[in-house]
Design an enzyme around this catalytic site. Structure first.
Site, mmCIF file in Angstrom:
data_model
loop_
_atom_site.group_PDB
_atom_site.id
_atom_site.type_symbol
_atom_site.label_atom_id
_atom_site.label_comp_id
_atom_site.label_asym_id
_atom_site.label_seq_id
_atom_site.Cartn_x
_atom_site.Cartn_y
_atom_site.Cartn_z
ATOM 1 C CG ASN A 35 -5.351 3.941 8.757
ATOM 2 O OD1 ASN A 35 -5.804 5.170 8.093
ATOM 3 N ND2 ASN A 35 -4.342 4.033 9.472
ATOM 4 C CB SER A 85 -1.955 -3.181 1.136
ATOM 5 O OG SER A 85 -1.156 -3.837 2.078
ATOM 6 C CG HIS A 144 0.061 -6.616 4.821
ATOM 7 N ND1 HIS A 144 -0.140 -6.219 6.342
ATOM 8 C CD2 HIS A 144 0.392 -5.329 4.393
ATOM 9 C CE1 HIS A 144 0.178 -5.109 6.566
ATOM 10 N NE2 HIS A 144 0.487 -4.388 5.074
ATOM 11 C CD GLN A 203 -7.055 -0.518 6.970
ATOM 12 O OE1 GLN A 203 -8.263 -1.535 7.386
ATOM 13 N NE2 GLN A 203 -5.840 -0.770 7.417
ATOM 14 N N GLY A 207 0.950 -1.120 0.076
ATOM 15 C CA GLY A 207 -0.081 -0.069 0.140
ATOM 16 C C GLY A 207 0.880 1.230 0.163
ATOM 17 C CB CYS A 266 0.172 2.204 9.528
ATOM 18 S SG CYS A 266 -1.278 1.350 9.483
ATOM 19 C CB THR A 326 12.939 -9.127 -10.739
ATOM 20 O OG1 THR A 326 13.987 -8.902 -11.623
ATOM 21 C CG2 THR A 326 12.460 -10.469 -11.315
HETATM 22 N N1 PLP Z 1 -2.989 3.005 3.327
HETATM 23 C C1 PLP Z 1 -3.825 2.737 4.464
HETATM 24 C C2 PLP Z 1 -5.202 3.230 4.561
HETATM 25 C C3 PLP Z 1 -3.175 1.784 5.434
HETATM 26 O O1 PLP Z 1 -4.122 1.462 6.457
HETATM 27 C C4 PLP Z 1 -2.089 1.187 5.442
HETATM 28 C C5 PLP Z 1 -1.447 0.296 6.306
HETATM 29 O O2 PLP Z 1 -1.856 0.016 7.178
HETATM 30 C C6 PLP Z 1 -1.180 1.667 4.174
HETATM 31 C C7 PLP Z 1 -1.867 2.598 3.362
HETATM 32 C C8 PLP Z 1 0.098 1.208 4.043
HETATM 33 O O3 PLP Z 1 0.104 -0.183 3.381
HETATM 34 P P1 PLP Z 1 1.415 -1.221 3.664
HETATM 35 O O4 PLP Z 1 1.334 -1.779 4.901
HETATM 36 O O5 PLP Z 1 0.867 -2.395 2.620
HETATM 37 O O6 PLP Z 1 2.537 -0.431 3.068
#
Ligand code: PLP
Length: 384
Positions: A149, A197, A199, A177, A69, A327, A235
């Site tokens: 988030n 994203s 994960h 999210q 993300g 985050c 890659t």
């Molecule tokens: N954007 C939002 C709203 C998020 O909640 C997060 C991660 O928690 C991200 C971006 C960043 O994603 P990543 O953890 O894949 O870098």
């Protein structure tokens, strides 16, 4: 253990791992190699791209695989803004993820962009009329997140995107999210670019997607061998891309039912917590407008305590949740999201976010609500 921190991350789904396994072992080729192993990897990558495009309703060529993300947000914001000749003005909101806010700030500091940060109301919502007034003939990019988030507020993306379209301004949304909970069809959202994203969806960490409509110019952030149609060199993470596509397709297949069921569980949980701890403040959208909140988010402030102490108490009872957002690394600062909602610093320090998954049960949530009451009493009497 009861895991209520799905907004931070999710475990890899077994089906996803099984889909990835061959590409990590026997079928391990580099998609740029001109031999059978390379071509096989390229077919797998193309297949993943098509599957993602089918969920999003875009062309396969609009799908750019990234590392997650954060990279998707960086590429969208820097890439679209720097490729757009019409001006140097960006519109964003006060409650974006750091990956957005810091990318925008980089453009301000290094490239002299002017930035308009839209405020939000006490529920976290951006006002469409204020967005309309902020857009200018020299606006290069509007970037507003789909769902937040920390407090789960869902922004009126389609309405803001419609304003941007009238003025031919590129619009990006961080849908990290939202994925797995809200519709992701890009035509319905009306945006030009969308970040995802892996994960957060049952795919591994280190894989993400940026969707960017082909008609938009995109200045690359990573330069090199020209992979991903020159938009993102390096890659390709073939197994990650296949896992991502699988996870996204699975999440989409039962999304509507899951969202409905989770919304109901979440609402019962919130009611239970507010009955047990009447002093608790439910942050974010609180009225009946459930559609303005992610189904799996329940965030509170517990005045008279500290979020960190509550987390420790709950952790002792085997409950995993978060003191806001996971985050930002090691951040003690008060959440910029809660500040933007008008919550004062002392109250914001008492924030706890619970984020449900598809596997969360009513029994688990009842047990958690009871533990919250116990933890609140224990921590509150210490702090009080
Ligand atoms: N954007 C939002 C709203 C998020 O909640 C997060 C991660 O928690 C991200 C971006 C960043 O994603 P990543 O953890 O894949 O870098």
């Amino acid at each position: 253990m009861i895991f209520l921190d799905s907004a931070a991350t999710t475990p890899v789904r077994r089906e996803v791992l099984e889909a990835m396994w061959p590409l990590l072992t026997g079928d391990f080729g580099n998609p740029s190699s001109h031999h059978e192993l390379g071509e096989s990897a390229k077919r797998a990558l193309d297949g993943a791209r098509k599957s993602v495009a089918a969920v999003i309703g875009c062309r396969a060529s609009d799908v750019v695989f990234t590392s997650g993300g954060t990279e998707s947000d960086n590429l969208a914001i820097k890439g679209l803004a720097l490729a757009e000749p019409r001006g140097r003005h960006i519109v964003t909101s006060a409650i974006e993820h750091e990956a957005v806010l810091e990318s925008v700030d980089y453009l301000r500091r290094i490239h002299g962009f002017e930035v308009t940060v839209l405020p939000v109301d006490s529920a976290g919502l951006v006002d469409v009329q204020q967005a309309r007034e902020a857009l200018r003939p020299d606006t290069t990019l509007c970037t507003i997140m789909y769902a937040n988030n920390e407090v789960g507020v869902v922004q009126p993306i389609a309405a803001i995107a419609a304003l941007c379209r009238e003025l031919a301004i590129p619009m990006h949304t961080d849908a990290v999210q939202a994925a797995g909970w809200l519709p992701l069809n890009i035509a319905e959202l009306g945006v030009d670019a969308l970040s995802l994203s892996g994960h957060k969806l049952g795919a591994p960490k280190g894989i993400g997607v940026l969707i960017v409509k082909g008609r938009r110019g995109l200045e690359p952030v990573l330069h090199g061998g020209g992979q991903e149609r020159g938009k993102r060199s390096g890659t390709e993470n073939v197994a990650g891309a296949v896992g991502f596509a699988h996870a996204l397709t699975l999440a989409e297949s039962d999304r509507v039912d899951r969202a409905e069921r989770t919304t109901q569980l979440r609402n019962e949980f919130v009611a239970d917590v507010l009955t047990r701890v009447p002093q608790a403040i439910y942050t974010g959208p609180t009225d009946a407008a459930e559609s303005r909140r992610l189904p799996n988010n329940a965030s509170f402030c517990f005045p008279g305590t500290s979020g960190e102490s509550l987390l420790l108490e709950l952790g002792r009872a085997g409950i995993i949740c978060s003191a806001g957002s996971a985050c930002a690394v090691g951040s003690d600062e008060v959440s910029h999201v809660l500040s933007a909602l008008g919550i004062d610093d002392a109250i914001a320090q008492t924030a706890v976010r619970f984020s449900l998954s598809a596997d969360t049960t009513a029994e688990q949530l009842q047990a958690v609500a009871a533990e919250i009451e116990t933890a609140y009493r224990a921590v509150g009497s210490l702090s009080g």
